[in-house]
Design a protein around this motif. Structure first.
Motif, PDB file in Angstrom:
ATOM      1  N   THR A 263       0.961  -1.235  -0.114  1.00  0.00           N
ATOM      2  CA  THR A 263       0.341   0.064   0.307  1.00  0.00           C
ATOM      3  C   THR A 263       1.104   1.177  -0.074  1.00  0.00           C
ATOM      4  OG1 THR A 263       0.301   0.189   2.243  1.00  0.00           O
ATOM      5  CG2 THR A 263      -2.517  -0.635   1.172  1.00  0.00           C
ATOM      6  N   GLY A 264       0.597   2.138  -0.010  1.00  0.00           N
ATOM      7  CA  GLY A 264       1.174   3.464  -0.157  1.00  0.00           C
ATOM      8  C   GLY A 264       0.957   4.282  -1.470  1.00  0.00           C
ATOM      9  N   THR A 265       2.121   5.369  -1.502  1.00  0.00           N
ATOM     10  CA  THR A 265       1.806   5.839  -2.864  1.00  0.00           C
ATOM     11  C   THR A 265       2.501   5.022  -4.115  1.00  0.00           C
ATOM     12  OG1 THR A 265       4.079   6.477  -2.445  1.00  0.00           O
ATOM     13  CG2 THR A 265       3.096   8.465  -1.753  1.00  0.00           C
ATOM     14  N   PRO A 266       2.404   5.208  -5.416  1.00  0.00           N
ATOM     15  CA  PRO A 266       2.804   4.471  -6.408  1.00  0.00           C
ATOM     16  C   PRO A 266       3.838   4.231  -6.296  1.00  0.00           C
ATOM     17  CG  PRO A 266       1.105   5.773  -7.649  1.00  0.00           C
ATOM     18  CD  PRO A 266       1.746   6.022  -5.540  1.00  0.00           C
ATOM     19  N   ASP A 267       5.282   4.874  -6.294  1.00  0.00           N
ATOM     20  CA  ASP A 267       5.873   4.728  -5.783  1.00  0.00           C
ATOM     21  C   ASP A 267       7.125   3.323  -5.085  1.00  0.00           C
ATOM     22  OD1 ASP A 267       6.909   6.532  -8.018  1.00  0.00           O
ATOM     23  OD2 ASP A 267       7.863   8.123  -6.571  1.00  0.00           O
ATOM     24  N   LYS A 268       6.556   3.743  -3.573  1.00  0.00           N
ATOM     25  CA  LYS A 268       6.140   2.964  -2.722  1.00  0.00           C
ATOM     26  C   LYS A 268       5.391   1.564  -2.457  1.00  0.00           C
ATOM     27  CE  LYS A 268       6.858   5.923   1.771  1.00  0.00           C
ATOM     28  NZ  LYS A 268       7.687   6.744   0.960  1.00  0.00           N
ATOM     29  N   ILE A 269       5.008   1.136  -3.628  1.00  0.00           N
ATOM     30  CA  ILE A 269       4.446   0.176  -4.396  1.00  0.00           C
ATOM     31  C   ILE A 269       5.603  -0.533  -5.158  1.00  0.00           C
ATOM     32  CG2 ILE A 269       2.890  -0.809  -5.656  1.00  0.00           C
ATOM     33  CD1 ILE A 269       0.086   1.025  -4.228  1.00  0.00           C
ATOM     34  N   LEU A 270       6.014   0.080  -6.535  1.00  0.00           N
ATOM     35  CA  LEU A 270       6.649  -0.734  -6.848  1.00  0.00           C
ATOM     36  C   LEU A 270       7.444  -0.344  -6.107  1.00  0.00           C
ATOM     37  CD1 LEU A 270       7.198   1.590 -10.099  1.00  0.00           C
ATOM     38  CD2 LEU A 270       6.852  -0.781 -10.067  1.00  0.00           C
ATOM     39  N   ASP A 271       8.782  -0.063  -4.899  1.00  0.00           N
ATOM     40  CA  ASP A 271       9.415  -0.407  -4.411  1.00  0.00           C
ATOM     41  C   ASP A 271       9.430  -1.551  -3.722  1.00  0.00           C
ATOM     42  OD1 ASP A 271      10.964   2.182  -4.515  1.00  0.00           O
ATOM     43  OD2 ASP A 271      10.725   2.463  -3.619  1.00  0.00           O
ATOM     44  N   GLN A 272       7.999  -2.140  -2.975  1.00  0.00           N
ATOM     45  CA  GLN A 272       7.630  -3.169  -2.211  1.00  0.00           C
ATOM     46  C   GLN A 272       7.970  -4.619  -4.066  1.00  0.00           C
ATOM     47  OE1 GLN A 272       7.644  -3.781   0.794  1.00  0.00           O
ATOM     48  NE2 GLN A 272       7.775  -6.160   0.343  1.00  0.00           N
ATOM     49  N   PHE A 273       7.841  -3.708  -5.025  1.00  0.00           N
ATOM     50  CA  PHE A 273       8.107  -5.287  -5.814  1.00  0.00           C
ATOM     51  C   PHE A 273       9.077  -5.243  -5.760  1.00  0.00           C
ATOM     52  CE2 PHE A 273       3.273  -4.794  -6.812  1.00  0.00           C
ATOM     53  CZ  PHE A 273       3.157  -6.131  -7.525  1.00  0.00           C
ATOM     54  N   ARG A 274       9.939  -4.548  -6.119  1.00  0.00           N
ATOM     55  CA  ARG A 274      11.431  -4.538  -6.844  1.00  0.00           C
ATOM     56  C   ARG A 274      12.138  -5.455  -5.846  1.00  0.00           C
ATOM     57  NH1 ARG A 274      11.087   1.686  -8.348  1.00  0.00           N
ATOM     58  NH2 ARG A 274      10.528   1.573 -10.001  1.00  0.00           N
ATOM     59  N   ALA A 275      11.487  -5.159  -3.686  1.00  0.00           N
ATOM     60  CA  ALA A 275      12.464  -5.602  -2.912  1.00  0.00           C
ATOM     61  C   ALA A 275      12.228  -7.329  -3.219  1.00  0.00           C
ATOM     62  CB  ALA A 275      11.837  -5.140  -1.587  1.00  0.00           C
ATOM     63  N   VAL A 276      11.020  -7.327  -3.425  1.00  0.00           N
ATOM     64  CA  VAL A 276      10.567  -8.824  -3.125  1.00  0.00           C
ATOM     65  C   VAL A 276      11.528  -9.559  -4.400  1.00  0.00           C
ATOM     66  CG1 VAL A 276       8.757 -10.153  -3.868  1.00  0.00           C
ATOM     67  CG2 VAL A 276       7.810  -8.670  -2.155  1.00  0.00           C
ATOM     68  N   ARG A 277      11.139  -8.871  -5.764  1.00  0.00           N
ATOM     69  CA  ARG A 277      12.301  -9.311  -6.811  1.00  0.00           C
ATOM     70  C   ARG A 277      13.443  -9.726  -6.617  1.00  0.00           C
ATOM     71  NH1 ARG A 277      14.056  -4.379 -10.966  1.00  0.00           N
ATOM     72  NH2 ARG A 277      15.180  -4.238  -8.963  1.00  0.00           N
ATOM     73  N   GLU A 278      14.662  -8.178  -5.475  1.00  0.00           N
ATOM     74  CA  GLU A 278      15.668  -9.126  -5.431  1.00  0.00           C
ATOM     75  C   GLU A 278      15.384 -10.233  -4.433  1.00  0.00           C
ATOM     76  OE1 GLU A 278      18.128  -7.738  -6.457  1.00  0.00           O
ATOM     77  OE2 GLU A 278      16.481  -6.610  -8.019  1.00  0.00           O
ATOM     78  N   GLN A 279      14.783 -10.359  -3.396  1.00  0.00           N
ATOM     79  CA  GLN A 279      14.944 -11.483  -2.610  1.00  0.00           C
ATOM     80  C   GLN A 279      14.538 -13.238  -3.374  1.00  0.00           C
ATOM     81  OE1 GLN A 279      11.473 -11.337   0.358  1.00  0.00           O
ATOM     82  NE2 GLN A 279      12.470  -9.205   0.604  1.00  0.00           N
TER      83      GLN A 279
END
Length: 141
Positions: free
Chosen positions: A111-127
């Motif tokens: 949840t959060g701003t579109p940027d925050k949501i994309l950051d979460q996707f990127r974090a999971v992508r790295e994991q």
């Protein structure tokens, strides 16, 4: 008969985490494995998953969201569940399959701003990428 191993990545909806893992395993394993991903349900491939993989040079835009039952006849060597829900609801596979599990956070719940949501996707992508590299080293070297 092919020497290729069959790898299935399983999660709840086959929209994010399993798609990320599918993309990386297909890239890293190349012609050593046939990689499949599926869900206990099908939610469609998440556009943000496609976007963050594209940022890392992996194209999953052609992926489809598949139900695990579609692969009932495939003799899997490895089944990787990427969320606890999938592990709990996982259908029984022939005992020859090596079952692996890692619970990744669901970026679709961010949840959060579109940027925050994309950051979460990127974090999971790295994991997911780190896990995929470790899997490749352990089982395909």
């Amino acid at each position: 008969m092919s020497d290729k191993k069959n790898v299935l990545v399983l999660c709840t909806g086959n929209s994010c985490r399993s798609q990320l893992m599918h993309g990386y395993l297909a890239k890293f394993l190349g012609d050593q494995a046939n990689v499949y991903s599926a869900g206990i349900e099908t939610h469609g491939v998440n556009p943000k998953a496609i976007q963050v993989m594209h940022e890392d040079g992996v194209d999953i835009a052609h992926h489809t969201s598949n139900h695990v039952d579609e692969y009932a006849a495939v003799p899997f060597d490895y089944v990787i569940t990427v969320c606890d829900n999938a592990r709990e609801a996982c259908p029984v596979f022939p005992s020859s399959a090596t079952m692996l599990h890692h619970n990744f956070p669901d970026p679709a719940k961010a949840t959060g701003t579109p940027d925050k949501i994309l950051d979460q996707f990127r974090a999971v992508r790295e994991q997911v990428k780190t896990y995929a590299q470790a899997f490749m080293r352990q089982y395909f070297q």
